[in-house]
Design a protein around this motif. Structure first.
Motif, PDB file in Angstrom:
ATOM      1  N   ARG A 129     -14.699   0.280   1.002  1.00  0.00           N
ATOM      2  CA  ARG A 129     -14.521   1.427   1.910  1.00  0.00           C
ATOM      3  C   ARG A 129     -13.770   1.017   3.168  1.00  0.00           C
ATOM      4  NH1 ARG A 129     -19.757   4.855   3.459  1.00  0.00           N
ATOM      5  NH2 ARG A 129     -19.563   5.279   1.234  1.00  0.00           N
ATOM      6  N   LEU A 130     -14.107  -0.159   3.719  1.00  0.00           N
ATOM      7  CA  LEU A 130     -13.411  -0.632   4.917  1.00  0.00           C
ATOM      8  C   LEU A 130     -11.973  -1.020   4.609  1.00  0.00           C
ATOM      9  CD1 LEU A 130     -16.205  -2.780   6.638  1.00  0.00           C
ATOM     10  CD2 LEU A 130     -15.445  -0.475   7.215  1.00  0.00           C
ATOM     11  N   LEU A 131     -11.727  -1.550   3.406  1.00  0.00           N
ATOM     12  CA  LEU A 131     -10.351  -1.863   3.011  1.00  0.00           C
ATOM     13  C   LEU A 131      -9.500  -0.601   2.992  1.00  0.00           C
ATOM     14  CD1 LEU A 131     -10.720  -4.432   0.074  1.00  0.00           C
ATOM     15  CD2 LEU A 131      -9.565  -4.799   2.247  1.00  0.00           C
ATOM     16  N   ASN A 132     -10.067   0.473   2.443  1.00  0.00           N
ATOM     17  CA  ASN A 132      -9.328   1.739   2.389  1.00  0.00           C
ATOM     18  C   ASN A 132      -9.092   2.342   3.772  1.00  0.00           C
ATOM     19  OD1 ASN A 132      -9.257   1.604  -0.418  1.00  0.00           O
ATOM     20  ND2 ASN A 132     -11.167   2.755  -0.658  1.00  0.00           N
ATOM     21  N   GLN A 133      -9.871   1.868   4.730  1.00  0.00           N
ATOM     22  CA  GLN A 133      -9.738   2.386   6.088  1.00  0.00           C
ATOM     23  C   GLN A 133      -8.818   1.525   6.957  1.00  0.00           C
ATOM     24  OE1 GLN A 133     -13.530   3.121   7.908  1.00  0.00           O
ATOM     25  NE2 GLN A 133     -12.683   3.640   9.914  1.00  0.00           N
ATOM     26  N   PHE A 134      -8.917   0.185   6.792  1.00  0.00           N
ATOM     27  CA  PHE A 134      -8.218  -0.704   7.724  1.00  0.00           C
ATOM     28  C   PHE A 134      -7.110  -1.554   7.090  1.00  0.00           C
ATOM     29  CE2 PHE A 134     -12.590  -0.444   9.636  1.00  0.00           C
ATOM     30  CZ  PHE A 134     -12.217   0.291  10.764  1.00  0.00           C
ATOM     31  N   ALA A 135      -6.992  -1.571   5.773  1.00  0.00           N
ATOM     32  CA  ALA A 135      -6.028  -2.475   5.134  1.00  0.00           C
ATOM     33  C   ALA A 135      -5.123  -1.742   4.156  1.00  0.00           C
ATOM     34  CB  ALA A 135      -6.762  -3.614   4.427  1.00  0.00           C
ATOM     35  N   VAL A 136      -4.723  -0.530   4.487  1.00  0.00           N
ATOM     36  CA  VAL A 136      -3.819   0.236   3.620  1.00  0.00           C
ATOM     37  C   VAL A 136      -2.388  -0.228   3.880  1.00  0.00           C
ATOM     38  CG1 VAL A 136      -2.982   2.529   3.000  1.00  0.00           C
ATOM     39  CG2 VAL A 136      -5.386   2.209   3.667  1.00  0.00           C
ATOM     40  N   PRO A 137      -1.678  -0.769   2.866  1.00  0.00           N
ATOM     41  CA  PRO A 137      -0.313  -1.248   3.092  1.00  0.00           C
ATOM     42  C   PRO A 137       0.688  -0.107   3.200  1.00  0.00           C
ATOM     43  CG  PRO A 137      -0.936  -1.521   0.794  1.00  0.00           C
ATOM     44  CD  PRO A 137      -2.150  -0.996   1.500  1.00  0.00           C
ATOM     45  N   ASP A 138       1.855  -0.409   3.767  1.00  0.00           N
ATOM     46  CA  ASP A 138       2.915   0.598   3.814  1.00  0.00           C
ATOM     47  C   ASP A 138       3.490   0.792   2.412  1.00  0.00           C
ATOM     48  OD1 ASP A 138       4.509  -1.593   3.369  1.00  0.00           O
ATOM     49  OD2 ASP A 138       5.322  -1.685   5.396  1.00  0.00           O
ATOM     50  N   GLU A 139       4.440   1.687   2.281  1.00  0.00           N
ATOM     51  CA  GLU A 139       4.952   2.045   0.953  1.00  0.00           C
ATOM     52  C   GLU A 139       5.586   0.855   0.239  1.00  0.00           C
ATOM     53  OE1 GLU A 139       8.001   5.314  -1.064  1.00  0.00           O
ATOM     54  OE2 GLU A 139       7.371   5.516   1.017  1.00  0.00           O
ATOM     55  N   ALA A 140       6.380   0.075   0.969  1.00  0.00           N
ATOM     56  CA  ALA A 140       7.027  -1.098   0.371  1.00  0.00           C
ATOM     57  C   ALA A 140       5.988  -2.149  -0.010  1.00  0.00           C
ATOM     58  CB  ALA A 140       8.048  -1.698   1.341  1.00  0.00           C
ATOM     59  N   GLY A 141       4.972  -2.301   0.823  1.00  0.00           N
ATOM     60  CA  GLY A 141       3.903  -3.254   0.524  1.00  0.00           C
ATOM     61  C   GLY A 141       3.119  -2.838  -0.704  1.00  0.00           C
ATOM     62  N   LEU A 142       2.881  -1.533  -0.853  1.00  0.00           N
ATOM     63  CA  LEU A 142       2.137  -1.039  -2.007  1.00  0.00           C
ATOM     64  C   LEU A 142       2.917  -1.277  -3.294  1.00  0.00           C
ATOM     65  CD1 LEU A 142      -0.543   0.412  -2.596  1.00  0.00           C
ATOM     66  CD2 LEU A 142       0.692   2.575  -2.510  1.00  0.00           C
ATOM     67  N   LYS A 143       4.235  -1.118  -3.230  1.00  0.00           N
ATOM     68  CA  LYS A 143       5.077  -1.360  -4.401  1.00  0.00           C
ATOM     69  C   LYS A 143       5.055  -2.844  -4.773  1.00  0.00           C
ATOM     70  CE  LYS A 143       9.740  -0.554  -6.187  1.00  0.00           C
ATOM     71  NZ  LYS A 143       9.891  -1.903  -6.711  1.00  0.00           N
ATOM     72  N   ARG A 144       5.138  -3.709  -3.758  1.00  0.00           N
ATOM     73  CA  ARG A 144       5.094  -5.155  -4.023  1.00  0.00           C
ATOM     74  C   ARG A 144       3.761  -5.551  -4.632  1.00  0.00           C
ATOM     75  NH1 ARG A 144       5.072  -9.405  -5.764  1.00  0.00           N
ATOM     76  NH2 ARG A 144       5.467 -11.433  -4.772  1.00  0.00           N
ATOM     77  N   LEU A 145       2.692  -4.953  -4.151  1.00  0.00           N
ATOM     78  CA  LEU A 145       1.362  -5.263  -4.668  1.00  0.00           C
ATOM     79  C   LEU A 145       1.210  -4.788  -6.111  1.00  0.00           C
ATOM     80  CD1 LEU A 145      -1.405  -6.431  -4.151  1.00  0.00           C
ATOM     81  CD2 LEU A 145      -2.058  -4.324  -3.007  1.00  0.00           C
ATOM     82  N   LYS A 146       1.771  -3.633  -6.417  1.00  0.00           N
ATOM     83  CA  LYS A 146       1.717  -3.113  -7.789  1.00  0.00           C
ATOM     84  C   LYS A 146       2.459  -4.044  -8.741  1.00  0.00           C
ATOM     85  CE  LYS A 146       2.995   0.874 -10.624  1.00  0.00           C
ATOM     86  NZ  LYS A 146       3.650   2.214 -10.636  1.00  0.00           N
ATOM     87  N   ASP A 147       3.617  -4.539  -8.316  1.00  0.00           N
ATOM     88  CA  ASP A 147       4.383  -5.463  -9.158  1.00  0.00           C
ATOM     89  C   ASP A 147       3.588  -6.743  -9.425  1.00  0.00           C
ATOM     90  OD1 ASP A 147       6.461  -3.669  -9.149  1.00  0.00           O
ATOM     91  OD2 ASP A 147       7.602  -4.672  -7.563  1.00  0.00           O
ATOM     92  N   ALA A 148       2.933  -7.260  -8.387  1.00  0.00           N
ATOM     93  CA  ALA A 148       2.153  -8.492  -8.543  1.00  0.00           C
ATOM     94  C   ALA A 148       0.971  -8.269  -9.483  1.00  0.00           C
ATOM     95  CB  ALA A 148       1.662  -8.981  -7.185  1.00  0.00           C
ATOM     96  N   MET A 149       0.303  -7.119  -9.357  1.00  0.00           N
ATOM     97  CA  MET A 149      -0.847  -6.821 -10.219  1.00  0.00           C
ATOM     98  C   MET A 149      -0.425  -6.762 -11.688  1.00  0.00           C
ATOM     99  SD  MET A 149      -3.690  -6.413  -8.413  1.00  0.00           S
ATOM    100  CE  MET A 149      -4.707  -5.410  -9.474  1.00  0.00           C
ATOM    101  N   ASN A 150       0.703  -6.123 -11.954  1.00  0.00           N
ATOM    102  CA  ASN A 150       1.167  -5.985 -13.332  1.00  0.00           C
ATOM    103  C   ASN A 150       1.662  -7.315 -13.900  1.00  0.00           C
ATOM    104  OD1 ASN A 150       0.599  -3.246 -13.342  1.00  0.00           O
ATOM    105  ND2 ASN A 150       2.638  -2.663 -12.633  1.00  0.00           N
ATOM    106  N   ARG A 151       2.362  -8.092 -13.060  1.00  0.00           N
ATOM    107  CA  ARG A 151       2.958  -9.333 -13.546  1.00  0.00           C
ATOM    108  C   ARG A 151       1.909 -10.397 -13.834  1.00  0.00           C
ATOM    109  NH1 ARG A 151       7.391 -13.071 -10.303  1.00  0.00           N
ATOM    110  NH2 ARG A 151       7.606 -14.668 -11.922  1.00  0.00           N
ATOM    111  N   PHE A 152       0.926 -10.517 -12.939  1.00  0.00           N
ATOM    112  CA  PHE A 152      -0.069 -11.588 -13.071  1.00  0.00           C
ATOM    113  C   PHE A 152      -1.367 -11.115 -13.722  1.00  0.00           C
ATOM    114  CE2 PHE A 152       2.152 -12.974  -8.987  1.00  0.00           C
ATOM    115  CZ  PHE A 152       3.075 -13.751  -9.669  1.00  0.00           C
ATOM    116  N   HIS A 153      -1.428  -9.818 -14.097  1.00  0.00           N
ATOM    117  CA  HIS A 153      -2.624  -9.250 -14.738  1.00  0.00           C
ATOM    118  C   HIS A 153      -3.865  -9.513 -13.883  1.00  0.00           C
ATOM    119  CE1 HIS A 153      -0.066  -8.689 -18.225  1.00  0.00           C
ATOM    120  NE2 HIS A 153       0.226  -9.982 -18.214  1.00  0.00           N
ATOM    121  N   LEU A 154      -3.781  -9.161 -12.616  1.00  0.00           N
ATOM    122  CA  LEU A 154      -4.863  -9.430 -11.678  1.00  0.00           C
ATOM    123  C   LEU A 154      -5.987  -8.416 -11.838  1.00  0.00           C
ATOM    124  CD1 LEU A 154      -2.811 -10.229  -8.441  1.00  0.00           C
ATOM    125  CD2 LEU A 154      -3.688 -11.818 -10.147  1.00  0.00           C
ATOM    126  N   SER A 155      -7.210  -8.831 -11.479  1.00  0.00           N
ATOM    127  CA  SER A 155      -8.375  -7.946 -11.554  1.00  0.00           C
ATOM    128  C   SER A 155      -8.467  -7.091 -10.295  1.00  0.00           C
ATOM    129  CB  SER A 155      -9.652  -8.780 -11.686  1.00  0.00           C
ATOM    130  OG  SER A 155      -9.891  -9.508 -10.488  1.00  0.00           O
TER     131      SER A 155
END
Length: 513
Positions: free
Chosen positions: A442-468
């Motif tokens: 809940r606190l992450l959703n409040q204080f650690a929301v990345p910008d649009e470019a950051g969210l795209k980079r994070l999505k790429d990393a999740m898909n590439r490395f199959h992160l949990s």
């Protein structure tokens, strides 16, 4: 004559009052009830020798001792002193006027000397809570207990001093400790400093981020690259203990009997580095008579596990819940004990059994299957709980021979403290949350929301490395800390990029040749 003397039993890191009732009457037998263990029962022989060696006579009567509450097991030799005082008072050798005002604890030697005990600090805290005027304990523990304000703490060396004090024949001088002065005296002095480290700037940066957010970190690299050397310098850049943290940490070490003689408050964050042969019970705590384990002794500090894959699988797996919950619960049939376990985990490992996989110069002799089995000793769920995975490479000769000093721990620590102050202000309304590593979803959703470019980079990393999903949360927490170090209000793409780079073990080329 029936008298009551007061002592204390330590359970977990807290104490509770034990009332020792003694009645002397006609007869020649000795009875002790109230769930005493073998060490408490053996106190009879120690007390007889101690009092008679000091010129007093053990009553030749029927003596009945009850230790209340009777359903709590009394353990250890620390009850010798209150038992001896109660027996002599019941035999009218000691005046009873002061007995209700003081709590007494101490182990007796055969000559009447009073030996150190465990748990002096939580006992002193309980004595103040229960409204006792003072506490009488061994002189070796007096500075430890005297940090408790508004309580007269007397350190004694012999049972004769106690008897004469209670009879009004002498006055004892209470020990007075300036708690704040004791705390601030050495809390910024460190023997090891990052200025001694040559090169490894990227790893120093990773340690700075880890210290700023309280993140768990693992170092992967060949032998001699400096993993242990840098880990041992981590406490020098951590923010100082608060007075409350120091008190809590000291209580744990007091209960475990790890306080040095004559010490008071612990002023520096603990650094514990158990050997890889440690048992699960020694790590998390427990045993027949439950004691804090290494993970609790490292509370508010650093737990360093060198050569992580060499630890037994069972030891590594029992850490999973404490790392998540930041506490240890030890359950027994009639009671359960909770120890705090808020540690910063620092681990190190070689990339393979020979140590030279991915080495820039030396050839690895391990087969792919051997490397996979070696890395497989560390389970995915445990790795998920480690926020930062950092590769460390050997330092080139040019760096080693450079005589110019590197950046000092003090300057790194200033940046870490500034980032922690930002977090303290952010979480001021959230009890129990003090740094980014402790944030909930809940606190992450409040204080650690990345910008649009950051969210795209994070999505790429999740898909590439199959992160949990847990790894997703860890990346956001680390990115939030990097943003705090830069003084940034939001989490931006460069912060996400750096946080993703701290997930080395998730990369495709690890263990795949």
């Amino acid at each position: 004559m029936l008298v009551k003397v007061f002592g204390a039993a330590v359970q977990g890191i807290d104490a509770l009052v034990v009332t020792i009732e003694v009645n002397c009457s006609q007869g020649i037998r000795f009875f002790m009830v109230g769930l005493p263990d073998a060490a408490v029962k053996e106190s009879h022989e120690r007390i007889v020798s101690a009092v008679e060696h000091n010129g007093y006579r053990f009553p030749r009567k029927q003596v009945i001792v009850n230790m209340s509450p009777a359903d709590i097991r009394k353990e250890g030799a620390a009850y010798d002193l209150p038992l001896a005082v109660g027996i002599l008072a019941s035999d009218e050798k000691i005046e009873t006027g002061k007995l209700s005002e003081y709590m007494l604890m101490g182990e007796l030697s055969l000559d009447g000397s009073i030996l150190p005990i465990k748990g002096a600090l939580p006992i002193a805290i309980k004595a103040r809570e229960e409204g006792f005027k003072g506490l009488i304990i061994p002189k070796a523990n007096v500075r430890e207990a005297a940090v408790v304000n508004h309580l007269d703490v007397y350190g004694v060396e012999n049972i004769t001093e106690v008897i004469r004090f209670l009879n009004g024949e002498i006055e004892l001088e209470p020990t007075v400790i300036d708690t704040r002065a004791e705390f601030f005296k050495e809390y910024t002095h460190f023997d090891l400093d990052f200025s001694d480290v040559k090169g490894q700037e990227s790893v120093k940066r990773a340690f700075e981020v880890a210290a700023a957010g309280g993140h768990n970190i693992i170092l992967i690299g060949p032998p001699g690259a400096g993993k242990s050397m840098m880990a041992k310098r981590l406490p020098s850049i951590l923010p100082p203990l608060t007075l409350q943290e120091a008190l809590e940490t000291t209580k744990i070490h007091s209960v475990a009997g790890r306080m040095e003689r004559g010490s008071s408050l612990l002023s520096q964050r603990p650094f514990r580095a158990p050997h890889h042969t440690i048992s699960p019970v020694a790590l998390v705590g427990g045993g027949a008579f439950p004691q804090p384990g290494e993970i609790s002794l490292a509370h508010n500090g650093v737990l360093f596990l060198d050569e992580l894959p060499e630890f037994s699988r069972q030891v590594l797996e029992v850490m999973r819940q404490p790392l998540e919950d930041r506490k240890i619960t030890i359950a027994r049939a009639k009671y359960s004990i909770e120890y705090p376990a808020g540690v910063m985990l620092v681990a190190s490992m070689n990339p393979c059994p020979c140590g030279y996989y991915n080495h820039p110069e030396k050839e690895c002799i391990c087969s792919p299957g051997t490397i996979q089995r070696y890395l497989g000793k560390i389970s995915g769920p445990l790795l998920d709980r480690i926020d930062m995975q950092v590769e460390i490479v050997p330092v080139p000769f040019e760096k080693i021979s450079d005589t110019r000093p590197s950046e000092s721990s003090e300057s790194i620590r200033r940046r870490v403290i500034a980032a922690r102050e930002i977090q303290a202000a952010r979480f001021a309304d959230y009890p129990g949350i003090h740094c980014n590593a402790q944030m909930t979803t809940r606190l992450l959703n409040q204080f650690a929301v990345p910008d649009e470019a950051g969210l795209k980079r994070l999505k790429d990393a999740m898909n590439r490395f199959h992160l949990s999903a847990r790894a997703y949360d860890r990346i956001l927490k680390v990115a939030r800390t990097i943003a705090d170090l830069e003084g940034s209000e939001g989490v931006q793409v460069q912060h996400i990029n750096e946080a993703v780079n701290y997930r080395n073990l998730d990369r495709e080329n690890w263990g795949d040749r």
